[in-house]
Write a protein that holds these residues in place. Structure first.
Motif, PDB file in Angstrom:
ATOM      1  N   PHE A  17      45.743 -26.285  26.493  1.00  0.00           N
ATOM      2  CA  PHE A  17      44.748 -27.307  26.810  1.00  0.00           C
ATOM      3  C   PHE A  17      43.505 -27.073  25.964  1.00  0.00           C
ATOM      4  O   PHE A  17      42.883 -26.003  26.026  1.00  0.00           O
ATOM      5  N   GLY A  18      43.135 -28.075  25.168  1.00  0.00           N
ATOM      6  CA  GLY A  18      41.922 -27.989  24.346  1.00  0.00           C
ATOM      7  C   GLY A  18      40.735 -28.471  25.148  1.00  0.00           C
ATOM      8  O   GLY A  18      40.668 -29.636  25.532  1.00  0.00           O
ATOM      9  N   LEU A  19      39.818 -27.555  25.426  1.00  0.00           N
ATOM     10  CA  LEU A  19      38.661 -27.858  26.268  1.00  0.00           C
ATOM     11  C   LEU A  19      37.440 -28.102  25.384  1.00  0.00           C
ATOM     12  O   LEU A  19      37.069 -27.235  24.577  1.00  0.00           O
ATOM     13  N   TYR A  20      36.819 -29.244  25.560  1.00  0.00           N
ATOM     14  CA  TYR A  20      35.625 -29.554  24.782  1.00  0.00           C
ATOM     15  C   TYR A  20      34.449 -28.710  25.269  1.00  0.00           C
ATOM     16  O   TYR A  20      34.188 -28.613  26.474  1.00  0.00           O
ATOM     17  N   VAL A  21      33.740 -28.095  24.326  1.00  0.00           N
ATOM     18  CA  VAL A  21      32.549 -27.306  24.683  1.00  0.00           C
ATOM     19  C   VAL A  21      31.400 -27.814  23.813  1.00  0.00           C
ATOM     20  O   VAL A  21      31.424 -27.645  22.593  1.00  0.00           O
ATOM     21  N   GLN A  22      30.432 -28.436  24.440  1.00  0.00           N
ATOM     22  CA  GLN A  22      29.364 -29.050  23.641  1.00  0.00           C
ATOM     23  C   GLN A  22      28.630 -28.001  22.799  1.00  0.00           C
ATOM     24  O   GLN A  22      28.062 -27.039  23.334  1.00  0.00           O
ATOM     25  N   ASN A  23      28.658 -28.203  21.488  1.00  0.00           N
ATOM     26  CA  ASN A  23      28.033 -27.272  20.534  1.00  0.00           C
ATOM     27  C   ASN A  23      28.451 -25.816  20.746  1.00  0.00           C
ATOM     28  O   ASN A  23      27.717 -24.896  20.360  1.00  0.00           O
ATOM     29  N   GLY A  24      29.594 -25.610  21.360  1.00  0.00           N
ATOM     30  CA  GLY A  24      30.115 -24.250  21.526  1.00  0.00           C
ATOM     31  C   GLY A  24      29.384 -23.402  22.549  1.00  0.00           C
ATOM     32  O   GLY A  24      29.661 -22.203  22.671  1.00  0.00           O
ATOM     33  N   ARG A  25      28.464 -24.010  23.313  1.00  0.00           N
ATOM     34  CA  ARG A  25      27.666 -23.191  24.243  1.00  0.00           C
ATOM     35  C   ARG A  25      28.349 -23.136  25.605  1.00  0.00           C
ATOM     36  O   ARG A  25      28.451 -24.148  26.302  1.00  0.00           O
ATOM     37  N   ILE A  26      28.792 -21.963  26.000  1.00  0.00           N
ATOM     38  CA  ILE A  26      29.428 -21.799  27.310  1.00  0.00           C
ATOM     39  C   ILE A  26      28.361 -21.298  28.271  1.00  0.00           C
ATOM     40  O   ILE A  26      27.837 -20.180  28.128  1.00  0.00           O
ATOM     41  N   LYS A  27      28.023 -22.119  29.235  1.00  0.00           N
ATOM     42  CA  LYS A  27      26.958 -21.749  30.166  1.00  0.00           C
ATOM     43  C   LYS A  27      27.177 -22.465  31.499  1.00  0.00           C
ATOM     44  O   LYS A  27      28.043 -23.331  31.623  1.00  0.00           O
ATOM     45  N   VAL A  54      33.862 -29.747  35.535  1.00  0.00           N
ATOM     46  CA  VAL A  54      34.137 -29.761  34.098  1.00  0.00           C
ATOM     47  C   VAL A  54      35.023 -30.955  33.757  1.00  0.00           C
ATOM     48  O   VAL A  54      36.074 -31.132  34.371  1.00  0.00           O
ATOM     49  N   GLU A  55      34.585 -31.749  32.806  1.00  0.00           N
ATOM     50  CA  GLU A  55      35.340 -32.940  32.407  1.00  0.00           C
ATOM     51  C   GLU A  55      36.572 -32.512  31.608  1.00  0.00           C
ATOM     52  O   GLU A  55      36.450 -31.783  30.621  1.00  0.00           O
ATOM     53  N   THR A  56      37.734 -32.933  32.043  1.00  0.00           N
ATOM     54  CA  THR A  56      38.939 -32.516  31.333  1.00  0.00           C
ATOM     55  C   THR A  56      39.564 -33.640  30.511  1.00  0.00           C
ATOM     56  O   THR A  56      40.452 -33.393  29.695  1.00  0.00           O
ATOM     57  N   ALA A  57      39.110 -34.866  30.721  1.00  0.00           N
ATOM     58  CA  ALA A  57      39.682 -35.978  29.958  1.00  0.00           C
ATOM     59  C   ALA A  57      38.883 -36.144  28.664  1.00  0.00           C
ATOM     60  O   ALA A  57      37.732 -36.582  28.692  1.00  0.00           O
ATOM     61  N   ALA A  58      39.503 -35.767  27.531  1.00  0.00           N
ATOM     62  CA  ALA A  58      38.792 -35.887  26.253  1.00  0.00           C
ATOM     63  C   ALA A  58      38.398 -37.339  26.009  1.00  0.00           C
ATOM     64  O   ALA A  58      37.388 -37.619  25.358  1.00  0.00           O
ATOM     65  N   SER A  59      39.189 -38.278  26.581  1.00  0.00           N
ATOM     66  CA  SER A  59      38.895 -39.693  26.364  1.00  0.00           C
ATOM     67  C   SER A  59      37.591 -40.112  27.047  1.00  0.00           C
ATOM     68  O   SER A  59      37.015 -41.152  26.722  1.00  0.00           O
ATOM     69  N   ALA A  60      37.116 -39.283  28.004  1.00  0.00           N
ATOM     70  CA  ALA A  60      35.869 -39.631  28.680  1.00  0.00           C
ATOM     71  C   ALA A  60      34.652 -39.329  27.794  1.00  0.00           C
ATOM     72  O   ALA A  60      33.537 -39.738  28.094  1.00  0.00           O
ATOM     73  N   LEU A  61      34.889 -38.584  26.725  1.00  0.00           N
ATOM     74  CA  LEU A  61      33.789 -38.213  25.831  1.00  0.00           C
ATOM     75  C   LEU A  61      33.491 -39.323  24.848  1.00  0.00           C
ATOM     76  O   LEU A  61      34.412 -39.991  24.374  1.00  0.00           O
ATOM     77  N   ASP A  62      32.218 -39.491  24.507  1.00  0.00           N
ATOM     78  CA  ASP A  62      31.899 -40.353  23.374  1.00  0.00           C
ATOM     79  C   ASP A  62      32.526 -39.711  22.136  1.00  0.00           C
ATOM     80  O   ASP A  62      32.288 -38.528  21.858  1.00  0.00           O
ATOM     81  N   PRO A  63      33.356 -40.472  21.384  1.00  0.00           N
ATOM     82  CA  PRO A  63      34.022 -39.849  20.236  1.00  0.00           C
ATOM     83  C   PRO A  63      33.040 -39.266  19.226  1.00  0.00           C
ATOM     84  O   PRO A  63      33.361 -38.303  18.524  1.00  0.00           O
ATOM     85  N   LEU A  64      31.829 -39.800  19.167  1.00  0.00           N
ATOM     86  CA  LEU A  64      30.823 -39.218  18.260  1.00  0.00           C
ATOM     87  C   LEU A  64      30.484 -37.793  18.671  1.00  0.00           C
ATOM     88  O   LEU A  64      30.342 -36.892  17.843  1.00  0.00           O
ATOM     89  N   MET A  65      30.353 -37.613  20.001  1.00  0.00           N
ATOM     90  CA  MET A  65      30.005 -36.289  20.529  1.00  0.00           C
ATOM     91  C   MET A  65      31.174 -35.333  20.355  1.00  0.00           C
ATOM     92  O   MET A  65      30.992 -34.152  20.045  1.00  0.00           O
ATOM     93  N   ARG A  66      32.357 -35.859  20.544  1.00  0.00           N
ATOM     94  CA  ARG A  66      33.565 -35.031  20.430  1.00  0.00           C
ATOM     95  C   ARG A  66      33.666 -34.387  19.050  1.00  0.00           C
ATOM     96  O   ARG A  66      34.018 -33.228  18.915  1.00  0.00           O
ATOM     97  N   ASP A  67      33.314 -35.145  18.006  1.00  0.00           N
ATOM     98  CA  ASP A  67      33.447 -34.627  16.636  1.00  0.00           C
ATOM     99  C   ASP A  67      32.188 -33.930  16.140  1.00  0.00           C
ATOM    100  O   ASP A  67      32.169 -33.406  15.032  1.00  0.00           O
ATOM    101  N   ALA A  68      31.112 -33.958  16.946  1.00  0.00           N
ATOM    102  CA  ALA A  68      29.831 -33.442  16.448  1.00  0.00           C
ATOM    103  C   ALA A  68      29.736 -31.921  16.590  1.00  0.00           C
ATOM    104  O   ALA A  68      30.336 -31.338  17.480  1.00  0.00           O
ATOM    105  N   MET A  69      28.991 -31.322  15.678  1.00  0.00           N
ATOM    106  CA  MET A  69      28.722 -29.878  15.797  1.00  0.00           C
ATOM    107  C   MET A  69      27.268 -29.615  15.407  1.00  0.00           C
ATOM    108  O   MET A  69      26.745 -30.233  14.481  1.00  0.00           O
ATOM    109  N   ALA A  70      26.665 -28.652  16.105  1.00  0.00           N
ATOM    110  CA  ALA A  70      25.320 -28.204  15.720  1.00  0.00           C
ATOM    111  C   ALA A  70      25.279 -26.687  15.775  1.00  0.00           C
ATOM    112  O   ALA A  70      25.974 -26.068  16.583  1.00  0.00           O
ATOM    113  N   CYS A  71      24.466 -26.088  14.934  1.00  0.00           N
ATOM    114  CA  CYS A  71      24.345 -24.622  14.913  1.00  0.00           C
ATOM    115  C   CYS A  71      23.316 -24.186  15.966  1.00  0.00           C
ATOM    116  O   CYS A  71      22.576 -25.012  16.482  1.00  0.00           O
ATOM    117  N   PRO A  72      23.223 -22.880  16.244  1.00  0.00           N
ATOM    118  CA  PRO A  72      22.294 -22.432  17.289  1.00  0.00           C
ATOM    119  C   PRO A  72      20.815 -22.702  16.955  1.00  0.00           C
ATOM    120  O   PRO A  72      20.041 -23.094  17.812  1.00  0.00           O
TER     121      PRO A  72
END
Ligand code: HEM
Ligand code: SF4
Length: 679
Positions: free
Chosen positions: A459-469, A517-535
């Motif tokens: 299961f691929g879990l979306y983590v916004q900008n990689g921050r687990i909190k 925790v949202e598990t449906a990737a389809s519930a994400l805005d696709p822009l957010m799904r593909d976005a990345m930011a550094c710390p």
């Protein structure tokens, strides 16, 4: 020392410029006959290398240039011999490496003192041990000592993280860190906020859990990445295997890590990925001397020597068609091919990718990798060692911003770089063939459920900008405590929960949902799904401005703007943001890149990357302040909507029409003048 002149590279264009002196030979114990034979071959190699890197001053003098001094490992060795080291132009990281006794001193002494920070010389050294000195800029008080703390980065070949290591990291972050974990764009974890007095305890816990830090940073081969999907398919399995092999082939050999952190004891628990490898075979490959200067006369570091590499060195491995690893951004990109029996047949090799640059320094630039060639499996590790040796011996140690291998490849041009690599290979590189054709690249994020190929699922879990909190962190801990599923960090800062039996899928979803925790990737805005930011702020020292903390707001603003100009809510493209031009989230490959260029959310905007990350973007505007984002992007989106070809992606469109037409369109748009036809 010598000088080389640089012309700003055109996007996609590569021009060979003059490099520097020849490689230093390596000598390993051999019989006399073999030795004579080898010395003869080394002489031939040196002559060949001298020819390859012959000075192209007439070519240079025809162009307009920025002059960059070049110092190589050989210049340093000569200067040591002649007692003229103090006259050599060296970047400030070289002497501390040379004088450190293989990464020990003065770090060992400084770790034992009462200060809460370490000296500049040690800042470079501790990176080899996976550590970064940082301070929280939000908490700076004028006239007071900064709130110093450390960030630790793990080495996790192919992103694999056993559950026991995850729970250890979770514990550490709660007890000693800032109560978050950070997934990185190189498929690893970072822990922030560790005080110097706790470093040793934390490092020991990580090592006891089978984790590794040595070589996660510093001027050496960094974490080797591979497609994160745990498919059992032969090609994917080989990609993971090669990633682990390269991680160990290029692993630091000095015992400094044990001396500093483990009181001299070599780790009782072996790093987990080594269990999958034949370590005797790895050691044999590492030390095997083909007589062409790959292996140094250095009993501690046969491949690196005392000076290690001029700069970080990044390797990514993948299978044909899977570009989840951003193949064009690595020093070495490896694409594995398997035969009908699932055995490794050979690999395409790409070289000279790299993101980091500096604003207003035209001699620094992001660069997409070039094809080096195809090698059969038997020659793979000889080729990789040859590439490493070429950069070790010819990379620039005078100017740190010019030290990555991409500048060596650029300076020589790919053809002469290839000849240089071949001069380090068995048989003069006869094994290196033309690159094999490959299917087109696709970009994969592996979110949601997929079957692994062995009846189990991941299961691929979306983590916004990689921050687990917060709740996500609690959920992952509960999940790991209950199910013990291995995890894999992805190069898009997400996390895969792997080895899940089909029957456990509902339980996994229920547990995650119970923490919100949202598990449906389809519930994400696709822009957010593909976005990345550094710390970026508040901890990263080079950060000029924000990234991670403002990215969700920027994604939302872009979505609102798209909807204002009538673009579908399903439309998406790859958006990436960094707090400075170092480019840690690879913004120069994005379709829309924001690169910090000034305080208070001022960014350089990059356009024109491809949806599959196969092309470099280019800078559209150098400084866009926070309040100008909509004004800059609105005409670009309107132009895309009105002039795109059927299904043309945002990045492809921008690249097709180019910067000049985009600028002209924007000018007319705000002047209220009808748009000119697209040329
Ligand atoms: C060229 C100069 C560079 C410097 C001085 C530099 C420095 C740093 C520092 C200090 C951090 C820690 C940030 C934090 O977690 O607080 C960081 C993070 C990171 N850097 Fe770099 N970096 C450079 C270039 C790059 C490049 C070109 C890449 C790869 C494309 C890269 C990959 C990473 C990754 C994967 C992280 C972890 C955070 C994330 O995934 O966003 N770095 N870098
Ligand atoms: S891009 Fe710059 S600000 Fe962002 S993590 Fe890298 S070094 Fe820090």
């Amino acid at each position: 020392m010598m000088f080389v002149t640089y012309a700003k590279p055109l996007v996609g264009a590569r021009r060979g410029l003059a490099p520097t002196g020849s490689a230093a030979p390596g000598v390993y114990p051999l019989t006399e006959v073999l030795l004579r034979d080898r010395l003869r071959r080394q002489r031939q190699c040196r002559t060949a290398r001298r020819n390859i890197i012959a000075n192209l001053s007439s070519e240079q003098s025809r162009k307009k240039h920025t002059v960059v001094p070049i110092t190589t490992r050989k210049h340093i060795e000569e200067a040591i011999r002649d007692g003229t080291l103090d006259q050599l132009k060296l970047n400030p990281y070289e002497l501390p490496k040379l004088n450190s006794d293989y990464l020990r001193h003065p770090l060992m002494e400084e770790l034992g003192n009462d200060q809460i920070f370490i000296s500049d010389d040690c800042i470079g050294l501790i990176k080899f041990h996976g550590g970064y000195l940082q301070d929280n800029r939000d908490q700076r008080v004028r006239g007071e000592l900064k709130k110093y703390q450390f960030m630790l980065r793990l080495k996790m070949p192919a992103g694999e993280c056993p559950p026991s290591l995850y729970t250890t990291l979770d514990d550490i972050s709660e007890t000693y860190g800032n109560k978050t974990l950070r997934l990185t764009t190189r498929s690893s974890f970072q822990i922030h906020g560790i005080h110097k007095s706790n470093l040793k305890t934390v490092v020991q816990s990580i090592v006891r859990a089978g984790g590794g830090l040595y070589g996660a940073s510093g001027d050496c081969s960094r974490n080797v990445i591979a497609p994160p999907a745990p498919f059992v398919d032969a090609a994917y399995a080989q990609a993971r295997h090669v990633a682990r092999m390269v991680a160990e082939l290029f692993a630091i050999q000095s015992h400094a890590f044990a001396d500093l952190w483990l009181d001299g004891e070599l780790a009782a628990s072996i790093e987990y990925w080594k269990k999958e490898l034949d370590m005797d075979e790895v050691r044999r490959l590492m030390t095997e001397d083909n007589g062409r200067g790959q292996v140094l006369q250095d009993s501690v570091e046969p491949l690196y020597g005392k000076l290690y590499l001029p700069r970080k060195f990044k390797v990514g491995v993948t299978v044909p068609g899977d570009n989840s690893i951003d193949i064009y951004t690595h020093d070495i990109g490896i694409v594995v091919f398997c035969d009908a029996q699932g055995q490794l047949e050979g690999a395409n090799i790409l070289v000279g990718g790299g993101m980091g640059r500096t604003h207003n320094k035209e001699e620094t630039f992001a660069r997409a990798a070039d094809p080096l060639g195809y090698v059969p499996a038997a020659a793979l590790y000889d080729t990789l060692k040859a590439i490493l040796a070429a950069q070790r011996d010819h990379g620039n140690r005078a100017v740190r911003t010019n030290a990555r291998m991409k500048y060596l490849v650029h300076r020589l041009g790919i053809d002469r770089f290839r000849e240089l690599v071949k001069s380090y290979m068995v048989g003069g590189g006869s094994a290196l063939e033309s690159i094999r054709s490959m299917p087109p690249w696709t970009f994969q994020d592996y979110l949601g459920w997929r079957e692994q190929g062995d009846g189990r699922w991941f299961f691929g879990l979306y983590v916004q900008n990689g921050r687990i909190k917060d709740e996500l962190k609690k959920a992952l801990r509960a999940l790991t405590d209950r199910f013990n599923f291995p995890l894999v960090c992805t190069p898009q800062q997400n996390l895969l929960i792997t080895q899940v039996p089909a029957t456990a899928r509902p339980d996994v979803e229920t547990l995650l949902a119970s923490f919100g925790v949202e598990t449906a990737a389809s519930a994400l805005d696709p822009l957010m799904r593909d976005a990345m930011a550094c710390p970026a702020l508040p901890l990263c020292p080079p950060a000029i401005t924000e990234a991670e903390r403002v990215m969700p707001r920027y994604v939302q603003r872009v979505r609102e703007l798209l909807s204002k100009v009538g673009i579908s809510p399903h439309a998406s493209f790859v958006m990436r943001m960094t707090g400075c031009p170092n480019g840690c989230t690879r913004p120069y490959m994005a379709e829309l890149g924001f690169v910090g260029s000034g305080p208070n959310c001022t960014y350089q905007v990059w356009l024109g990357g491809s949806p599959m990350q196969t092309r470099l973007a280019w800078p559209y505007i150098d400084r866009v302040t926070d309040d100008q984002v909509e004004r800059v992007l609105e005409p670009v989106f309107v132009f895309w909507k009105s002039a795109r070809e059927p299904d043309e992606s945002f990045g492809d469109f921008c690249d097709r029409v180019g910067k000049a037409q985009l600028e002209a369109y924007a000018q007319r748009y705000w002047d209220g003048v009808p748009a000119a036809p697209v040329s």
